[in-house]
Motif scaffolding. Structure first.
Motif, PDB file in Angstrom:
ATOM      1  N   VAL A 176       3.552  66.892 -20.380  1.00 43.36           N
ATOM      2  CA  VAL A 176       4.553  65.977 -20.927  1.00 43.36           C
ATOM      3  C   VAL A 176       4.717  66.294 -22.403  1.00 43.36           C
ATOM      4  N   GLN A 177       5.963  66.520 -22.829  1.00 48.23           N
ATOM      5  CA  GLN A 177       6.206  66.946 -24.205  1.00 48.23           C
ATOM      6  C   GLN A 177       7.271  66.069 -24.870  1.00 48.23           C
ATOM      7  N   ASP A 178       6.828  65.235 -25.822  1.00 50.79           N
ATOM      8  CA  ASP A 178       7.711  64.486 -26.723  1.00 50.79           C
ATOM      9  C   ASP A 178       8.739  63.638 -25.971  1.00 50.79           C
ATOM     10  N   LEU A 179       8.301  62.931 -24.935  1.00 47.79           N
ATOM     11  CA  LEU A 179       9.219  62.094 -24.162  1.00 47.79           C
ATOM     12  C   LEU A 179       9.611  60.842 -24.947  1.00 47.79           C
TER      13      LEU A 179
ATOM     14  N   LYS B 174       7.985  56.618 -27.398  1.00 46.69           N
ATOM     15  CA  LYS B 174       8.280  57.124 -28.739  1.00 46.69           C
ATOM     16  C   LYS B 174       7.660  58.514 -28.942  1.00 46.69           C
ATOM     17  N   GLY B 175       8.168  59.482 -28.201  1.00 45.90           N
ATOM     18  CA  GLY B 175       7.676  60.839 -28.388  1.00 45.90           C
ATOM     19  C   GLY B 175       6.277  61.062 -27.845  1.00 45.90           C
ATOM     20  N   VAL B 176       6.075  60.771 -26.560  1.00 45.27           N
ATOM     21  CA  VAL B 176       4.747  60.852 -25.923  1.00 45.27           C
ATOM     22  C   VAL B 176       4.508  62.265 -25.388  1.00 45.27           C
ATOM     23  N   SER B 177       3.338  62.813 -25.685  1.00 46.38           N
ATOM     24  CA  SER B 177       2.946  64.144 -25.205  1.00 46.38           C
ATOM     25  C   SER B 177       1.498  64.120 -24.717  1.00 46.38           C
TER      26      SER B 177
ATOM     27  N   GLY C 273       4.297  46.106 -21.422  1.00 48.88           N
ATOM     28  CA  GLY C 273       5.334  46.551 -22.339  1.00 48.88           C
ATOM     29  C   GLY C 273       4.995  47.790 -23.126  1.00 48.88           C
ATOM     30  N   SER C 274       3.921  48.453 -22.737  1.00 45.67           N
ATOM     31  CA  SER C 274       3.483  49.636 -23.494  1.00 45.67           C
ATOM     32  C   SER C 274       4.201  50.911 -23.069  1.00 45.67           C
ATOM     33  N   GLY C 275       4.893  50.885 -21.911  1.00 40.49           N
ATOM     34  CA  GLY C 275       5.638  52.061 -21.457  1.00 40.49           C
ATOM     35  C   GLY C 275       5.039  52.776 -20.267  1.00 40.49           C
ATOM     36  N   LYS C 276       4.017  52.178 -19.625  1.00 41.99           N
ATOM     37  CA  LYS C 276       3.334  52.852 -18.517  1.00 41.99           C
ATOM     38  C   LYS C 276       4.279  53.141 -17.347  1.00 41.99           C
ATOM     39  N   THR C 277       4.964  52.094 -16.875  1.00 45.27           N
ATOM     40  CA  THR C 277       5.842  52.266 -15.716  1.00 45.27           C
ATOM     41  C   THR C 277       7.039  53.144 -16.063  1.00 45.27           C
ATOM     42  N   THR C 278       7.560  53.022 -17.282  1.00 45.31           N
ATOM     43  CA  THR C 278       8.647  53.909 -17.713  1.00 45.31           C
ATOM     44  C   THR C 278       8.198  55.365 -17.661  1.00 45.31           C
ATOM     45  N   MET C 279       6.986  55.619 -18.124  1.00 44.06           N
ATOM     46  CA  MET C 279       6.435  56.982 -18.095  1.00 44.06           C
ATOM     47  C   MET C 279       6.368  57.516 -16.662  1.00 44.06           C
TER      48      MET C 279
ATOM     49  N   ALA D 221      14.754  60.606 -19.121  1.00 46.05           N
ATOM     50  CA  ALA D 221      14.335  60.419 -20.513  1.00 46.05           C
ATOM     51  C   ALA D 221      15.525  60.669 -21.434  1.00 46.05           C
ATOM     52  N   ASP D 222      15.509  60.024 -22.606  1.00 48.29           N
ATOM     53  CA  ASP D 222      16.545  60.297 -23.608  1.00 48.29           C
ATOM     54  C   ASP D 222      16.362  61.697 -24.190  1.00 48.29           C
ATOM     55  N   SER D 223      15.118  62.088 -24.376  1.00 45.64           N
ATOM     56  CA  SER D 223      14.815  63.432 -24.878  1.00 45.64           C
ATOM     57  C   SER D 223      13.381  63.777 -24.513  1.00 45.64           C
ATOM     58  N   GLY D 224      13.011  65.024 -24.761  1.00 44.69           N
ATOM     59  CA  GLY D 224      11.686  65.491 -24.381  1.00 44.69           C
ATOM     60  C   GLY D 224      11.741  66.155 -23.016  1.00 44.69           C
TER      61      GLY D 224
END
Length: 297
Positions: free
Chosen positions: A6-9, A20-23, A39-45, A55-58
């Motif tokens: 995973v690169q800069d998602l 916010k840019g997860v790698s 609300g930390s982003g687990k399910t979104t990930m 993803a918007d980017s990454g």
């Protein structure tokens, strides 16, 4: 070898930045826990790496390749709430899952129902199942076709203590057979017992990732005890290298920078100063303690 990179998602919902840019990378054969408050982003990930969300980017890749329908056949998943036809039995629901995913067959359906301990209720309607049984059926669906990778969102949700233990044992068993398992969970104790690696998220930001051993150990803690605790306190008052000391009812804990504590040196120091230790142990922080340290800063 990395199963997932995973690169800069990044992902936003309106004004909310979910990621916010997860790698990070997940090694083959790992049981990888994704932890974080609500609300930390687990399910979104998980939704992004399963192609449910864009993803918007990454970027991300499975085995160094972009996601594809062929690769998806090697991935079993359980994402959020189990979704089955309420008027159908477990067997018939899994037949539909099989026809959609192309994973498994009649023998595989029977096998996974045995694995999640639903075989005796295989002909019961989904609507008659408890929340825990519905969760088990969702895990059975993820296991169809014996996929190399399992992605599980809160796999023990709704289960009683016995059910949690059974799913924990199942995850350990699957890991021993070579499966790579990626799971999001808020049950820190369960993650500590089954996961080899962990990533901790907070409001869309990756706080840390790595092996559970590395994430837990941010310092060395040596706990010791002796018959005369007051004398031990006096002897240890000038012990070299300790950053802090904690006094408990029957033991003393000395804290050291990571990788610097030596049980042998501590024992020798006390003996040379007239103290025979009754207890000596190098301790680790529990994941729960370390998790709250990282997410409350």
């Amino acid at each position: 070898m990395s199963v997932l990179q995973v690169q800069d998602l990044k992902k936003t919902y309106g004004k909310i930045q979910a990621l916010k840019g997860v790698s990070f990378e997940i090694p083959e054969g790992a049981v990888f826990g994704i932890l974080g408050p609500n609300g930390s982003g687990k399910t979104t990930m998980l939704s992004i790496i399963l192609d449910v969300l864009n993803a918007d980017s990454g970027s991300y890749s499975w085995f160094g390749q972009p996601a594809s329908p062929d690769l998806r056949k090697h991935i079993g998943s359980l994402l959020e709430t189990p979704n089955f036809y309420h008027y159908l039995s477990a067997v018939n629901n899994l037949k539909i899952t099989n026809s959609i995913s192309g994973r498994g067959d009649a023998a595989a359906i029977e096998a996974v129902l045995h694995k999640v301990k639903l075989y005796e209720r295989r002909d019961s309607r989904f609507s008659s199942y408890s929340l825990g049984m519905k969760q088990r059926l969702a895990i059975a669906a993820a296991l169809l076709g014996d996929p190399q990778i399992l992605v599980l969102d809160e796999p023990t949700n709704g289960l009683d203590p016995v059910g949690i233990m059974e799913i924990r044992e199942l995850i350990i068993e699957l890991s021993k057979k070579g499966h790579t398992i990626i799971m999001a969970s808020h049950l820190l104790d369960e993650v500590e017992k089954v996961c080899t690696h962990v990533a901790i998220l907070k409001t869309g930001t990756l706080i840390t990732s790595g092996s559970v051993e590395d994430v837990l150990v941010d310092e060395d803690i040596v706990e010791i005890g002796a018959a005369d605790l007051e004398q031990l306190k006096h002897v240890l008052s000038n012990y070299p290298g300790a950053t802090s000391t904690t006094f408990n009812a029957q033991t003393i804990q000395l804290h050291f920078p990571k990788g610097t504590a030596s049980a042998e040196a501590m024992n020798r120091y006390c003996f040379n100063n007239g103290i025979a230790l009754q207890y000596l142990s190098i301790k680790k922080k529990r994941l729960e303690e370390r998790f709250f340290e990282l997410t409350n800063n």
